[in-house]
Design a protein around this motif. Structure first.
Motif, PDB file in Angstrom:
ATOM      1  N   LEU A   1       0.829  -1.211   0.000  1.00 45.38           N
ATOM      2  CA  LEU A   1       0.000   0.000   0.000  1.00 45.38           C
ATOM      3  C   LEU A   1       0.860   1.256   0.000  1.00 45.38           C
ATOM      4  CD1 LEU A   1      -3.075  -0.893   2.211  1.00 45.38           C
ATOM      5  CD2 LEU A   1      -2.904  -0.761  -0.265  1.00 45.38           C
ATOM      6  N   LYS A   2       1.977   1.227   0.685  1.00 45.84           N
ATOM      7  CA  LYS A   2       2.894   2.373   0.654  1.00 45.84           C
ATOM      8  C   LYS A   2       3.362   2.630  -0.777  1.00 45.84           C
ATOM      9  CE  LYS A   2       7.259   4.153   2.479  1.00 45.84           C
ATOM     10  NZ  LYS A   2       7.788   4.530   1.163  1.00 45.84           N
ATOM     11  N   ALA A   3       3.747   1.571  -1.476  1.00 44.99           N
ATOM     12  CA  ALA A   3       4.209   1.725  -2.860  1.00 44.99           C
ATOM     13  C   ALA A   3       3.104   2.297  -3.747  1.00 44.99           C
ATOM     14  CB  ALA A   3       4.695   0.380  -3.407  1.00 44.99           C
ATOM     15  N   TYR A   4       1.870   1.848  -3.537  1.00 51.26           N
ATOM     16  CA  TYR A   4       0.757   2.375  -4.328  1.00 51.26           C
ATOM     17  C   TYR A   4       0.523   3.852  -4.014  1.00 51.26           C
ATOM     18  CZ  TYR A   4      -3.735   3.147  -6.441  1.00 51.26           C
ATOM     19  OH  TYR A   4      -4.747   3.667  -7.207  1.00 51.26           O
TER      20      TYR A   4
ATOM     21  N   GLU B   1      -8.073  -1.228   1.030  1.00 55.38           N
ATOM     22  CA  GLU B   1      -8.401  -2.458   1.755  1.00 55.38           C
ATOM     23  C   GLU B   1      -7.135  -3.027   2.402  1.00 55.38           C
ATOM     24  OE1 GLU B   1      -9.337  -5.697   3.529  1.00 55.38           O
ATOM     25  OE2 GLU B   1     -10.996  -4.574   2.655  1.00 55.38           O
ATOM     26  N   GLN B   2      -7.179  -3.129   3.725  1.00 57.30           N
ATOM     27  CA  GLN B   2      -6.059  -3.720   4.471  1.00 57.30           C
ATOM     28  C   GLN B   2      -6.622  -4.437   5.690  1.00 57.30           C
ATOM     29  OE1 GLN B   2      -2.281  -3.592   4.140  1.00 57.30           O
ATOM     30  NE2 GLN B   2      -2.880  -5.239   5.487  1.00 57.30           N
ATOM     31  N   THR B   3      -6.764  -5.730   5.611  1.00 62.21           N
ATOM     32  CA  THR B   3      -7.251  -6.621   6.685  1.00 62.21           C
ATOM     33  C   THR B   3      -8.688  -6.356   7.141  1.00 62.21           C
ATOM     34  OG1 THR B   3      -6.310  -5.387   8.585  1.00 62.21           O
ATOM     35  CG2 THR B   3      -4.898  -7.042   7.543  1.00 62.21           C
ATOM     36  N   PHE B   4      -9.481  -5.670   6.354  1.00 67.14           N
ATOM     37  CA  PHE B   4     -10.897  -5.508   6.696  1.00 67.14           C
ATOM     38  C   PHE B   4     -11.711  -6.668   6.129  1.00 67.14           C
ATOM     39  CE2 PHE B   4     -15.091  -3.433   5.479  1.00 67.14           C
ATOM     40  CZ  PHE B   4     -15.664  -3.645   6.717  1.00 67.14           C
ATOM     41  N   PHE B   5     -11.541  -6.950   4.861  1.00 64.15           N
ATOM     42  CA  PHE B   5     -12.268  -8.036   4.188  1.00 64.15           C
ATOM     43  C   PHE B   5     -12.125  -9.342   4.963  1.00 64.15           C
ATOM     44  CE2 PHE B   5     -12.378 -11.507   1.062  1.00 64.15           C
ATOM     45  CZ  PHE B   5     -13.540 -11.246   0.373  1.00 64.15           C
ATOM     46  N   CYS B   6     -10.897  -9.652   5.395  1.00 62.61           N
ATOM     47  CA  CYS B   6     -10.637 -10.928   6.076  1.00 62.61           C
ATOM     48  C   CYS B   6     -11.191 -10.953   7.497  1.00 62.61           C
ATOM     49  CB  CYS B   6      -9.148 -11.244   6.075  1.00 62.61           C
ATOM     50  SG  CYS B   6      -8.169 -10.148   7.115  1.00 62.61           S
TER      51      CYS B   6
ATOM     52  N   SER C   1       5.167  -7.924  -0.438  1.00 58.56           N
ATOM     53  CA  SER C   1       4.541  -8.127   0.873  1.00 58.56           C
ATOM     54  C   SER C   1       5.597  -8.107   1.972  1.00 58.56           C
ATOM     55  CB  SER C   1       3.828  -9.485   0.918  1.00 58.56           C
ATOM     56  OG  SER C   1       2.725  -9.505   0.063  1.00 58.56           O
ATOM     57  N   ILE C   2       5.137  -7.877   3.205  1.00 51.26           N
ATOM     58  CA  ILE C   2       6.049  -8.005   4.340  1.00 51.26           C
ATOM     59  C   ILE C   2       6.451  -9.481   4.439  1.00 51.26           C
ATOM     60  CG2 ILE C   2       5.108  -5.994   5.554  1.00 51.26           C
ATOM     61  CD1 ILE C   2       3.539  -7.982   7.349  1.00 51.26           C
TER      62      ILE C   2
ATOM     63  N   PHE D   1      -2.633  -8.577  -4.407  1.00 53.50           N
ATOM     64  CA  PHE D   1      -2.780  -7.127  -4.526  1.00 53.50           C
ATOM     65  C   PHE D   1      -3.812  -6.868  -5.613  1.00 53.50           C
ATOM     66  CE2 PHE D   1      -1.580  -3.003  -6.403  1.00 53.50           C
ATOM     67  CZ  PHE D   1      -1.725  -2.213  -5.274  1.00 53.50           C
ATOM     68  N   MET D   2      -4.771  -5.991  -5.319  1.00 51.00           N
ATOM     69  CA  MET D   2      -5.840  -5.747  -6.293  1.00 51.00           C
ATOM     70  C   MET D   2      -6.030  -4.260  -6.547  1.00 51.00           C
ATOM     71  SD  MET D   2      -9.292  -6.456  -4.073  1.00 51.00           S
ATOM     72  CE  MET D   2      -9.578  -5.597  -2.527  1.00 51.00           C
ATOM     73  N   ILE D   3      -6.362  -3.959  -7.777  1.00 54.24           N
ATOM     74  CA  ILE D   3      -6.832  -2.630  -8.181  1.00 54.24           C
ATOM     75  C   ILE D   3      -8.094  -2.886  -9.003  1.00 54.24           C
ATOM     76  CG2 ILE D   3      -6.354  -0.510  -9.455  1.00 54.24           C
ATOM     77  CD1 ILE D   3      -3.363  -1.051  -9.061  1.00 54.24           C
ATOM     78  N   LEU D   4      -9.231  -2.459  -8.457  1.00 55.30           N
ATOM     79  CA  LEU D   4     -10.523  -2.692  -9.084  1.00 55.30           C
ATOM     80  C   LEU D   4     -11.232  -1.356  -9.311  1.00 55.30           C
ATOM     81  CD1 LEU D   4     -11.817  -5.544  -6.713  1.00 55.30           C
ATOM     82  CD2 LEU D   4     -10.305  -5.771  -8.679  1.00 55.30           C
ATOM     83  N   GLN D   5     -11.996  -1.303 -10.397  1.00 56.85           N
ATOM     84  CA  GLN D   5     -12.769  -0.091 -10.713  1.00 56.85           C
ATOM     85  C   GLN D   5     -14.210  -0.510 -10.999  1.00 56.85           C
ATOM     86  OE1 GLN D   5     -10.940   2.260 -13.759  1.00 56.85           O
ATOM     87  NE2 GLN D   5     -11.974   4.091 -13.066  1.00 56.85           N
ATOM     88  N   PRO D   6     -15.184   0.215 -10.422  1.00 60.52           N
ATOM     89  CA  PRO D   6     -16.577  -0.191 -10.640  1.00 60.52           C
ATOM     90  C   PRO D   6     -16.935  -0.239 -12.118  1.00 60.52           C
ATOM     91  CG  PRO D   6     -16.453   1.571  -9.008  1.00 60.52           C
ATOM     92  CD  PRO D   6     -15.083   1.437  -9.623  1.00 60.52           C
ATOM     93  N   LYS D   7     -17.661  -1.271 -12.503  1.00 61.04           N
ATOM     94  CA  LYS D   7     -18.175  -1.347 -13.867  1.00 61.04           C
ATOM     95  C   LYS D   7     -19.217  -0.251 -14.025  1.00 61.04           C
ATOM     96  CE  LYS D   7     -17.247  -6.106 -14.988  1.00 61.04           C
ATOM     97  NZ  LYS D   7     -17.733  -7.435 -15.325  1.00 61.04           N
TER      98      LYS D   7
END
Length: 193
Positions: free
Chosen positions: A25-28, A103-108, A174-175, A184-190
């Motif tokens: 996420l830092k890199a992004y 998103e960082q550890t919320f989904f899981c 990753s660490i 790692f994901m990058i998604l855009q709404p359809k």
């Protein structure tokens, strides 16, 4: 559910908390140029991502969590962080729109039965050109408690109907303890018809 998470923070049972922003996420974030974009970090916990963003000039950052303690922790670390941007709320009750959601550890942390609703809510919370960017465990994690794992194949069943998939692959940066276990994901709404 809020009591469960509040107790975890109160008892320092936060094994997912790495104490800093994750390297992917830092890199992004480091390649983002528009510092005026409206950003959400849901289920943010101690929100090191929000701290990093804020200290690097992104002032339109919102942090949402169902537990109060992590929001208080952010305020202690960053007294100048705007109170109105610390949202003590259930993610599914949010009614705003954002340019970027991290998103960082919320989904899981959510029960698996919430995954479809998560994808649908993310699509609603994003502006037309918005992006959902983050990390998901590429590991089943069969322990019966959060974090709940899964696989790329499973995750795509939730996201492909709603999002254009720009990136969805094993994170290269990753660490160490999560190496080869994160997507790692990058998604855009359809575009909705």
């Amino acid at each position: 559910m809020s009591n469960y998470w509040e107790n975890r923070y109160q008892n320092l049972q936060t094994g997912w908390d790495i104490g800093e922003i994750s390297s992917p996420l830092k890199a992004y974030i480091d390649q983002l140029e528009d510092k005026s974009i409206k950003i959400l970090i849901p289920g943010a916990g101690n929100a090191y991502e929000a701290e990093y963003l804020f200290l690097n000039g992104f002032k339109n950052v919102f942090v949402a969590d169902i537990a109060a303690t992590p929001l208080q922790n952010i305020k202690k670390r960053l007294p100048s962080f705007p109170e109105k941007q610390l949202l003590h709320i259930d993610f599914f009750e949010l009614e705003m729109q954002f340019d970027l959601i991290l998103e960082q550890t919320f989904f899981c942390a959510l029960p698996k039965s919430f995954r479809k609703a998560y994808a649908e809510k993310m699509q609603k919370l994003l502006k037309k050109e918005g992006k959902l960017v983050g990390l998901l465990f590429d590991d089943e994690l069969p322990n019966g408690n959060p974090p709940y794992g899964g696989s790329k194949k499973e995750y795509l069943t939730y996201f492909e109907p709603l999002f254009d998939i720009h990136t969805f692959k094993t994170a290269y940066n990753s660490i160490p303890q999560r190496q080869d276990r994160e997507l790692f994901m990058i998604l855009q709404p359809k575009i909705k018809s």
